[in-house]
Design an enzyme around this catalytic site. Sequence first.
Site, mmCIF file in Angstrom:
data_model
loop_
_atom_site.group_PDB
_atom_site.id
_atom_site.type_symbol
_atom_site.label_atom_id
_atom_site.label_comp_id
_atom_site.label_asym_id
_atom_site.label_seq_id
_atom_site.Cartn_x
_atom_site.Cartn_y
_atom_site.Cartn_z
ATOM 1 N N ASP A 63 0.880 -1.171 0.000
ATOM 2 C CA ASP A 63 0.000 0.000 0.000
ATOM 3 C C ASP A 63 0.919 1.223 0.000
ATOM 4 O O ASP A 63 1.769 1.360 0.902
ATOM 5 C CB ASP A 63 -0.865 -0.042 1.277
ATOM 6 C CG ASP A 63 -1.882 1.085 1.323
ATOM 7 O OD1 ASP A 63 -1.591 2.182 0.802
ATOM 8 O OD2 ASP A 63 -2.958 0.870 1.905
ATOM 9 N N VAL A 64 0.765 2.100 -0.988
ATOM 10 C CA VAL A 64 1.707 3.238 -1.093
ATOM 11 C C VAL A 64 1.597 4.208 0.081
ATOM 12 O O VAL A 64 2.478 5.053 0.266
ATOM 13 C CB VAL A 64 1.557 4.012 -2.427
ATOM 14 C CG1 VAL A 64 1.897 3.132 -3.615
ATOM 15 C CG2 VAL A 64 0.168 4.632 -2.568
ATOM 16 N N SER A 142 -2.619 14.729 -13.542
ATOM 17 C CA SER A 142 -3.905 14.755 -14.257
ATOM 18 C C SER A 142 -4.155 16.193 -14.675
ATOM 19 O O SER A 142 -3.760 17.125 -13.958
ATOM 20 C CB SER A 142 -5.047 14.300 -13.348
ATOM 21 O OG SER A 142 -6.293 14.578 -13.976
ATOM 22 N N TYR A 155 -9.652 15.223 -5.359
ATOM 23 C CA TYR A 155 -8.849 14.699 -6.477
ATOM 24 C C TYR A 155 -8.056 15.827 -7.142
ATOM 25 O O TYR A 155 -6.851 15.686 -7.395
ATOM 26 C CB TYR A 155 -9.775 14.010 -7.486
ATOM 27 C CG TYR A 155 -9.040 13.333 -8.617
ATOM 28 C CD1 TYR A 155 -8.323 12.162 -8.394
ATOM 29 C CD2 TYR A 155 -9.055 13.861 -9.901
ATOM 30 C CE1 TYR A 155 -7.629 11.535 -9.434
ATOM 31 C CE2 TYR A 155 -8.375 13.245 -10.939
ATOM 32 C CZ TYR A 155 -7.665 12.082 -10.703
ATOM 33 O OH TYR A 155 -6.981 11.462 -11.723
ATOM 34 N N THR A 190 -10.304 3.655 -18.727
ATOM 35 C CA THR A 190 -9.678 2.682 -17.815
ATOM 36 C C THR A 190 -10.749 2.211 -16.823
ATOM 37 O O THR A 190 -11.843 2.789 -16.764
ATOM 38 C CB THR A 190 -8.535 3.322 -16.997
ATOM 39 O OG1 THR A 190 -9.110 4.260 -16.070
ATOM 40 C CG2 THR A 190 -7.501 4.016 -17.864
HETATM 41 N N1 LIG Z 1 -8.122 7.205 -16.258
HETATM 42 C C1 LIG Z 1 -8.077 8.513 -16.388
HETATM 43 O O1 LIG Z 1 -8.886 9.121 -17.121
HETATM 44 C C2 LIG Z 1 -7.017 9.309 -15.678
HETATM 45 C C3 LIG Z 1 -6.872 10.658 -16.036
HETATM 46 C C4 LIG Z 1 -5.913 11.407 -15.380
HETATM 47 C C5 LIG Z 1 -5.097 10.845 -14.420
HETATM 48 N N2 LIG Z 1 -5.265 9.528 -14.081
HETATM 49 C C6 LIG Z 1 -4.394 8.996 -13.043
HETATM 50 O O2 LIG Z 1 -3.643 7.928 -13.551
HETATM 51 C C7 LIG Z 1 -3.408 6.958 -12.508
HETATM 52 C C8 LIG Z 1 -3.942 5.611 -12.947
HETATM 53 O O3 LIG Z 1 -5.342 5.721 -13.187
HETATM 54 P P1 LIG Z 1 -6.177 4.514 -13.824
HETATM 55 O O4 LIG Z 1 -7.300 5.130 -14.560
HETATM 56 O O5 LIG Z 1 -5.254 3.573 -14.487
HETATM 57 O O6 LIG Z 1 -6.794 3.875 -12.481
HETATM 58 P P2 LIG Z 1 -7.062 2.339 -12.095
HETATM 59 O O7 LIG Z 1 -8.062 2.406 -10.988
HETATM 60 O O8 LIG Z 1 -7.366 1.518 -13.292
HETATM 61 O O9 LIG Z 1 -5.643 1.889 -11.509
HETATM 62 C C9 LIG Z 1 -5.137 2.432 -10.313
HETATM 63 C C10 LIG Z 1 -4.343 1.368 -9.592
HETATM 64 O O10 LIG Z 1 -3.839 1.956 -8.382
HETATM 65 C C11 LIG Z 1 -3.935 0.970 -7.358
HETATM 66 N N3 LIG Z 1 -3.968 1.593 -6.039
HETATM 67 C C12 LIG Z 1 -4.971 2.355 -5.491
HETATM 68 N N4 LIG Z 1 -4.666 2.686 -4.235
HETATM 69 C C13 LIG Z 1 -3.443 2.135 -3.965
HETATM 70 C C14 LIG Z 1 -2.611 2.117 -2.834
HETATM 71 N N5 LIG Z 1 -2.971 2.741 -1.679
HETATM 72 N N6 LIG Z 1 -1.431 1.450 -2.888
HETATM 73 C C15 LIG Z 1 -1.058 0.801 -4.025
HETATM 74 N N7 LIG Z 1 -1.819 0.786 -5.143
HETATM 75 C C16 LIG Z 1 -2.998 1.439 -5.114
HETATM 76 C C17 LIG Z 1 -5.251 0.251 -7.665
HETATM 77 O O11 LIG Z 1 -5.308 -1.013 -6.993
HETATM 78 C C18 LIG Z 1 -5.196 0.148 -9.182
HETATM 79 O O12 LIG Z 1 -4.586 -1.055 -9.605
HETATM 80 C C19 LIG Z 1 -4.118 7.507 -11.273
HETATM 81 O O13 LIG Z 1 -3.192 8.213 -10.491
HETATM 82 C C20 LIG Z 1 -5.151 8.438 -11.849
HETATM 83 O O14 LIG Z 1 -5.531 9.436 -10.955
HETATM 84 C C21 LIG Z 1 -6.204 8.750 -14.693
#
Ligand SMILES: NC(=O)c1ccc[n+]([C@@H]2O[C@H](COP(=O)([O-])OP(=O)(O)OC[C@H]3O[C@@H](n4cnc5c(N)ncnc54)[C@H](O)[C@@H]3O)[C@@H](O)[C@H]2O)c1
Length: 265
Positions: A63-64, A142, A155, A190
Amino acid sequence: MSDAARFAGRVAIVTGGASGLGLATARRLHGEGARVAILDLPAARPSDAAARIARTALGLEADVTDAHQVGVAVERATSMLGPVDALVTSAGVSRVGNVLDTTPDEFARVLAVNLTGTFVVVQAVAQRMVARRRGRIVLLGSISGTRIWNDRAAYAASKGGVVALAKSCAVDLAPHGIAVNSVSPGPIATPQTAALHGPTIRGAVEAAVPMARYGTPDEVAAAVVWLLSDDARFVTGHDLVVDGGLTAAAIRYDRGRADGERGSS
Ligand SMILES: NC(=O)c1ccc[n+]([C@@H]2O[C@H](COP(=O)([O-])OP(=O)(O)OC[C@H]3O[C@@H](n4cnc5c(N)ncnc54)[C@H](O)[C@@H]3O)[C@@H](O)[C@H]2O)c1
């Protein structure tokens, strides 16, 4: 040099690598020759995700928000794969919540994962990179950190912080031979957006994005991997937006419907 060889012999850790943008990035890094470790929550089954990428990929449960767990995981990656050359922080959570109704606990939880968790991982890896005087790091920010959607108070605050943290890391770590950048995606298809975006949000996104669609995880991964590569060796402290033109756009109107109106020609 072909892309297939860009990361030959290099070791990369991807947090949040069991899903979405992290998984696509880990896959691409492996495809370009890297030995990859995926760090994610036990519930996300990082070992299963790693096994789907390659027999040699490593899954790390942590867990980060827990500095001890992160330290153990980084140590394990180093002893199993070798010293870490590249780090991507993609672990993150999103919460729908307005400034008026987000509780302090909800706010703190989003900040703990997205911002403090990113700091904890970067520090653990960078402390080891310093000894080798090399390393490249990309933080997932983001566009929400600077261009605000309604109902995303925690967020937005967390992601604005991540982009600022990347710049601080770039300045502090440059003397140690380490480059740090951020990638700020717009809306990407995603599991995170599938869970949070219903038809109303989806329609608003497609109307606002000049390219009129969600991005794909691989389109973000390509930008992340470029910033990790030697092709970007003099790039540090940069925030690379990958958003189909969303942040560039201001007013857009339907030219066909405007034809014939007063003032148009
Ligand atoms: N999908 C989008 O549109 C988008 C846009 C901008 C930014 N982001 C950012 O990109 C990153 C990835 O997003 P995504 O859409 O792939 O999300 P996702 O939910 O598909 O993947 C996120 C991953 O982070 C892991 N995670 C969550 N909390 C955690 C913790 N405490 N310790 C370790 N791992 C943890 C989850 O288990 C998951 O596997 C995120 O930081 C998100 O905010 C996503």
